[in-house]
Design an enzyme around this catalytic site. Structure first.
Site, PDB file in Angstrom:
ATOM      1  N   GLY A 119       8.160  -5.127   9.682  1.00 40.02           N
ATOM      2  CA  GLY A 119       9.112  -5.087   8.586  1.00 40.02           C
ATOM      3  C   GLY A 119       8.650  -4.261   7.400  1.00 40.02           C
ATOM      4  CG  HIS A 120      11.187  -4.345   4.035  1.00 36.94           C
ATOM      5  ND1 HIS A 120      12.038  -5.059   4.842  1.00 36.94           N
ATOM      6  CD2 HIS A 120      11.071  -5.048   2.897  1.00 36.94           C
ATOM      7  CE1 HIS A 120      12.436  -6.146   4.206  1.00 36.94           C
ATOM      8  NE2 HIS A 120      11.860  -6.174   3.023  1.00 36.94           N
ATOM      9  N   GLY A 121       7.276  -2.975   3.998  1.00 39.46           N
ATOM     10  CA  GLY A 121       6.212  -3.407   3.089  1.00 39.46           C
ATOM     11  C   GLY A 121       5.062  -4.136   3.749  1.00 39.46           C
ATOM     12  N   GLY A 148       6.669  -7.643   3.998  1.00 40.86           N
ATOM     13  CA  GLY A 148       5.573  -8.016   3.115  1.00 40.86           C
ATOM     14  C   GLY A 148       4.451  -8.791   3.768  1.00 40.86           C
TER      15      GLY A 148
END
Length: 348
Positions: free
Chosen positions: A247-249, A267
């Site tokens: 996922g993003h981050g 995250g």
């Protein structure tokens, strides 16, 4: 090739071998096989003493063995030449490379490739049929780009990296040297960023970067998303299997291994040398420390300490999980005992 030639190419790791005591027995080795599928003229390996029974029945002409004198003697008695090493599986992997190398096309740019004029291309690069490279892309030396790859604007591809057919590299992605991106993988696409509003969802633009450090391998049909701000980063020498979602981050350290169908929510952070087995799921913002391991199907909702092994849904210590499993198998019996006890107490 002769067994002696294999030894010479493997170098110092192959110094303990049967030719030391029997130099005249130097068979021709024509290929590499699994231990239970071996035939005359092939090389295989025995990982440890628990596979000792295979030595007495294998058809292999040569074996890579652990440093176990009994196994070495057993092989010698059957006329099988051998190499002894502390890590037979690693030496077997090196031996495979003596007989097989992946297809590597000669440098050229196919006439059907669509390449923007602002693209910077290094030396000895292969760009296959129907590749599309958009403005501002930088391609390093020795890069291989197989057919139908699409590279969005301002991406950078490091030296000697291979992009397999039909993978997609999105805008401003940074891929280091000696990486391998397999077919169907999508690197740097928009992260799943939406803010709830009264009429549905407001899309948060994903303006960040996705960074893959050197020597990262990404399996087929995996996805690594870019974040709204900042970066998603995969550390050097990390290997990612097929059908994995990052996922993003997310932040992933060096030398991690992530097996098929694992997923990391936005995250989440992995330390160095973390292992995620198949179908592991990690919740948003959760951290796993260096050397931690999550077994198959573990659901991780809270931080995992360095070196800890976790299992289950929700994930708990693996040792505790084994006790829970042992108890769960006895639940029907325990339930009957509870009902009997309740009846006895009710009679009183």
């Amino acid at each position: 090739m002769k067994f002696s030639e294999i030894l010479s190419q493997l170098g110092d790791v192959a110094t303990i071998n049967s030719l030391t005591t029997n130099p005249d027995h130097d068979p021709e080795i024509t290929g590499i096989t699994a231990l239970d599928e071996s035939t005359n003229g092939t090389l295989s390996y025995v990982e440890g003493a628990k596979f000792a029974s295979f030595v007495s029945k294998t058809n292999a002409s040569a074996l890579i063995l652990p440093k176990d004198e009994k196994l070495q003697m057993q092989a010698q008695e059957r006329g099988i030449v051998w190499i002894a090493t502390p890590d037979p599986r690693l030496l077997f992997a090196k031996a495979i490379a003596l007989f097989y190398q992946p297809y590597r096309p000669k440098p050229e740019i196919h006439p059907t490739a669509v390449i923007d004029s602002t693209t910077k291309i290094g030396s000895n690069v292969y760009i296959g049929p129907h590749v599309v490279i958009q403005p501002g892309v930088v391609i390093g030396n020795g890069v291989i780009i197989h057919p139908n790859v699409v590279i969005y604007p301002d991406a950078k591809i490091g030296d000697r990296t291979t992009l397999h057919a039909n993978c997609t590299i999105h805008e401003r992605t940074r891929i280091g040297a000696d990486c391998v991106i397999h077919s169907g993988a999508v690197i740097g696409a928009e992260g799943f960023g939406f803010v709830p509003i009264s009429t549905g969802w407001f899309k948060m633009q994903q303006s960040g970067y996705t960074v893959l450090e050197d020597n990262v391998e990404v399996g087929s049909n995996s996805a690594i998303d870019r974040p709204a701000v900042g970066e998603t980063r995969v550390g050097r020498s990390t290997v990612i299997d097929n059908l994995v979602q990052i996922g993003h981050g997310c932040q992933i350290g060096f030398g991690c291994a992530i097996a098929g169908q694992a997923a990391m929510a936005g995250g989440a952070k992995l330390g160095n040398r973390v292992i995620l087995a198949g179908q592991v799921g990690i919740s948003n913002q959760v951290k796993m420390g260096d050397g931690a391991i999550a077994s198959a199907k573990a659901g991780i909702h809270s931080d995992v300490a360095p070196g800890e092994v976790v299992s289950g849904m929700p994930a708990i210590s693996h040792k505790l999980y084994l006790k829970v499993c042992a108890i769960s198998n006895r639940l029907p019996e325990m339930y009957e005992s509870l009902k009997q006890l309740q009846r006895q107490l009710g009679q009183k």
